[in-house]
Design a protein around this motif. Sequence first.
Motif, PDB file in Angstrom:
ATOM      1  N   MET A   1       0.848  -1.196   0.000  1.00 36.16           N
ATOM      2  CA  MET A   1       0.000   0.000   0.000  1.00 36.16           C
ATOM      3  C   MET A   1       0.878   1.238   0.000  1.00 36.16           C
ATOM      4  N   ASP A   2       0.474   2.241  -0.748  1.00 37.62           N
ATOM      5  CA  ASP A   2       1.234   3.480  -0.835  1.00 37.62           C
ATOM      6  C   ASP A   2       1.096   4.285   0.456  1.00 37.62           C
ATOM      7  N   HIS A   3       2.233   4.860   0.912  1.00 37.42           N
ATOM      8  CA  HIS A   3       2.187   5.586   2.188  1.00 37.42           C
ATOM      9  C   HIS A   3       1.360   6.868   2.086  1.00 37.42           C
ATOM     10  N   HIS A   4       1.225   7.434   0.866  1.00 40.25           N
ATOM     11  CA  HIS A   4       0.365   8.599   0.687  1.00 40.25           C
ATOM     12  C   HIS A   4      -1.102   8.233   0.945  1.00 40.25           C
ATOM     13  N   THR A   5      -1.487   7.043   0.495  1.00 34.89           N
ATOM     14  CA  THR A   5      -2.853   6.578   0.736  1.00 34.89           C
ATOM     15  C   THR A   5      -3.125   6.424   2.222  1.00 34.89           C
ATOM     16  N   VAL A   6      -2.141   5.877   2.950  1.00 36.89           N
ATOM     17  CA  VAL A   6      -2.288   5.720   4.397  1.00 36.89           C
ATOM     18  C   VAL A   6      -2.465   7.076   5.065  1.00 36.89           C
ATOM     19  N   ALA A   7      -1.681   8.068   4.601  1.00 37.36           N
ATOM     20  CA  ALA A   7      -1.785   9.409   5.174  1.00 37.36           C
ATOM     21  C   ALA A   7      -3.157  10.019   4.911  1.00 37.36           C
ATOM     22  N   ILE A   8      -3.663   9.843   3.680  1.00 39.91           N
ATOM     23  CA  ILE A   8      -4.978  10.385   3.338  1.00 39.91           C
ATOM     24  C   ILE A   8      -6.072   9.734   4.178  1.00 39.91           C
ATOM     25  N   VAL A   9      -5.972   8.411   4.367  1.00 38.24           N
ATOM     26  CA  VAL A   9      -6.958   7.700   5.184  1.00 38.24           C
ATOM     27  C   VAL A   9      -6.950   8.230   6.620  1.00 38.24           C
ATOM     28  N   SER A  10      -5.740   8.461   7.159  1.00 40.14           N
ATOM     29  CA  SER A  10      -5.630   8.968   8.530  1.00 40.14           C
ATOM     30  C   SER A  10      -6.192  10.380   8.639  1.00 40.14           C
ATOM     31  N   ILE A  11      -5.893  11.227   7.649  1.00 41.66           N
ATOM     32  CA  ILE A  11      -6.419  12.593   7.658  1.00 41.66           C
ATOM     33  C   ILE A  11      -7.944  12.574   7.571  1.00 41.66           C
ATOM     34  N   THR A  12      -8.472  11.685   6.725  1.00 41.27           N
ATOM     35  CA  THR A  12      -9.926  11.564   6.611  1.00 41.27           C
ATOM     36  C   THR A  12     -10.537  11.140   7.948  1.00 41.27           C
ATOM     37  N   GLY A  13      -9.868  10.212   8.623  1.00 40.82           N
ATOM     38  CA  GLY A  13     -10.347   9.795   9.941  1.00 40.82           C
ATOM     39  C   GLY A  13     -10.363  10.931  10.934  1.00 40.82           C
ATOM     40  N   THR A  14      -9.309  11.762  10.905  1.00 39.95           N
ATOM     41  CA  THR A  14      -9.261  12.925  11.798  1.00 39.95           C
ATOM     42  C   THR A  14     -10.399  13.886  11.499  1.00 39.95           C
ATOM     43  N   CYS A  15     -10.676  14.110  10.201  1.00 38.80           N
ATOM     44  CA  CYS A  15     -11.784  14.988   9.815  1.00 38.80           C
ATOM     45  C   CYS A  15     -13.110  14.438  10.312  1.00 38.80           C
ATOM     46  N   PHE A  16     -13.295  13.125  10.206  1.00 38.95           N
ATOM     47  CA  PHE A  16     -14.515  12.512  10.711  1.00 38.95           C
ATOM     48  C   PHE A  16     -14.660  12.721  12.215  1.00 38.95           C
ATOM     49  N   ASP A  17     -13.550  12.612  12.940  1.00 39.65           N
ATOM     50  CA  ASP A  17     -13.589  12.828  14.388  1.00 39.65           C
ATOM     51  C   ASP A  17     -14.035  14.250  14.716  1.00 39.65           C
ATOM     52  N   VAL A  18     -13.464  15.211  13.990  1.00 44.44           N
ATOM     53  CA  VAL A  18     -13.808  16.615  14.234  1.00 44.44           C
ATOM     54  C   VAL A  18     -15.279  16.866  13.907  1.00 44.44           C
ATOM     55  N   LEU A  19     -15.714  16.385  12.742  1.00 41.65           N
ATOM     56  CA  LEU A  19     -17.102  16.594  12.338  1.00 41.65           C
ATOM     57  C   LEU A  19     -18.067  15.889  13.288  1.00 41.65           C
ATOM     58  N   GLY A  20     -17.700  14.678  13.717  1.00 40.00           N
ATOM     59  CA  GLY A  20     -18.548  13.961  14.658  1.00 40.00           C
ATOM     60  C   GLY A  20     -18.679  14.698  15.974  1.00 40.00           C
ATOM     61  N   SER A  21     -17.568  15.294  16.417  1.00 33.80           N
ATOM     62  CA  SER A  21     -17.609  16.073  17.659  1.00 33.80           C
ATOM     63  C   SER A  21     -18.531  17.270  17.526  1.00 33.80           C
ATOM     64  N   ALA A 231     -11.847   4.345  13.341  1.00 29.35           N
ATOM     65  CA  ALA A 231     -11.495   3.176  12.523  1.00 29.35           C
ATOM     66  C   ALA A 231     -10.502   3.541  11.430  1.00 29.35           C
ATOM     67  N   LEU A 232     -10.717   4.665  10.771  1.00 26.75           N
ATOM     68  CA  LEU A 232      -9.814   5.081   9.702  1.00 26.75           C
ATOM     69  C   LEU A 232      -8.436   5.450  10.241  1.00 26.75           C
ATOM     70  N   GLN A 233      -8.400   6.131  11.384  1.00 23.14           N
ATOM     71  CA  GLN A 233      -7.115   6.502  11.963  1.00 23.14           C
ATOM     72  C   GLN A 233      -6.317   5.282  12.414  1.00 23.14           C
ATOM     73  N   SER A 234      -7.011   4.214  12.778  1.00 24.54           N
ATOM     74  CA  SER A 234      -6.321   3.027  13.264  1.00 24.54           C
ATOM     75  C   SER A 234      -5.730   2.178  12.146  1.00 24.54           C
ATOM     76  N   VAL A 235      -6.067   2.499  10.876  1.00 24.51           N
ATOM     77  CA  VAL A 235      -5.569   1.704   9.753  1.00 24.51           C
ATOM     78  C   VAL A 235      -4.050   1.663   9.741  1.00 24.51           C
ATOM     79  N   GLN A 236      -3.415   2.816   9.956  1.00 24.99           N
ATOM     80  CA  GLN A 236      -1.956   2.868   9.917  1.00 24.99           C
ATOM     81  C   GLN A 236      -1.318   1.955  10.966  1.00 24.99           C
ATOM     82  N   TYR A 237      -1.955   1.822  12.112  1.00 32.30           N
ATOM     83  CA  TYR A 237      -1.400   0.975  13.171  1.00 32.30           C
ATOM     84  C   TYR A 237      -1.655  -0.508  12.879  1.00 32.30           C
TER      85      TYR A 237
END
Length: 247
Positions: A1-21, A231-237
Amino acid sequence: MDHHTVAIVSITGTCFDVLGSLYLAYDLLGGQHGPLRLLTRAVTYSVVFGIGYGLGLGLFFGLASGIATGITLSIEFSRASRGLDHYSLPWEALFSAIRGFAFGAGLYSIVGFGFAIAFAVLITAGQILAYSRGMRPAADYAASRRPRLTRRQFWGTVLRTVGYTVSALICSALIHHLDHAWLFAIRVGLVTGIVTGAGITVNPYIEYYADHLPERRMGVFGIGLILCGFALQSVQYWLTLFDVPLT
């Protein structure tokens, strides 16, 4: 998997957290008649357009263009929902520039810097011209439980499809020649047109529920977004845990 994709997934997860809050805050703060009502539109339109653009032109494009489109449309629709006249042309030009350069940023990794900037300038100019002729997102505004696509909205979608296709062809010919330029231009035009048409069609439905959705349900949706973000942020781990190689 490309590391840029992992970064985008993590950023998307962070955005979801903010929006959910923020959605949860809508519930806790009782924002039905306050400024958080604008958040409903911004998040909903960002998700709708982001998913559509992402499926057609890639995850990063969907993220960049979806957020820019969601925020600017929510501002314009919020004003229309209060029965006020549209913004002045300078403000509409700003909205056009935000969307245009978000589109350019989304295409940067695909077509390069020069093409992306030129494309952003062209579609921004096109949107400003459309605004000056009375073709704006809030034209024929309605809030109802039924989807709707008026004649003017249909032809606006067609013109948008043609405009984005032609802009991509011009950029390919003059700035950065692409292999299969016609296929790429048609892809950009069709994705933009189809997503725009779908968004306009469901717009009355979204507008109705933006003002009538129960506060408690907003909070439940916010919790769901937070869980998705986690869930998205945990993908990298998980990738590290299972030793999945990154390129």
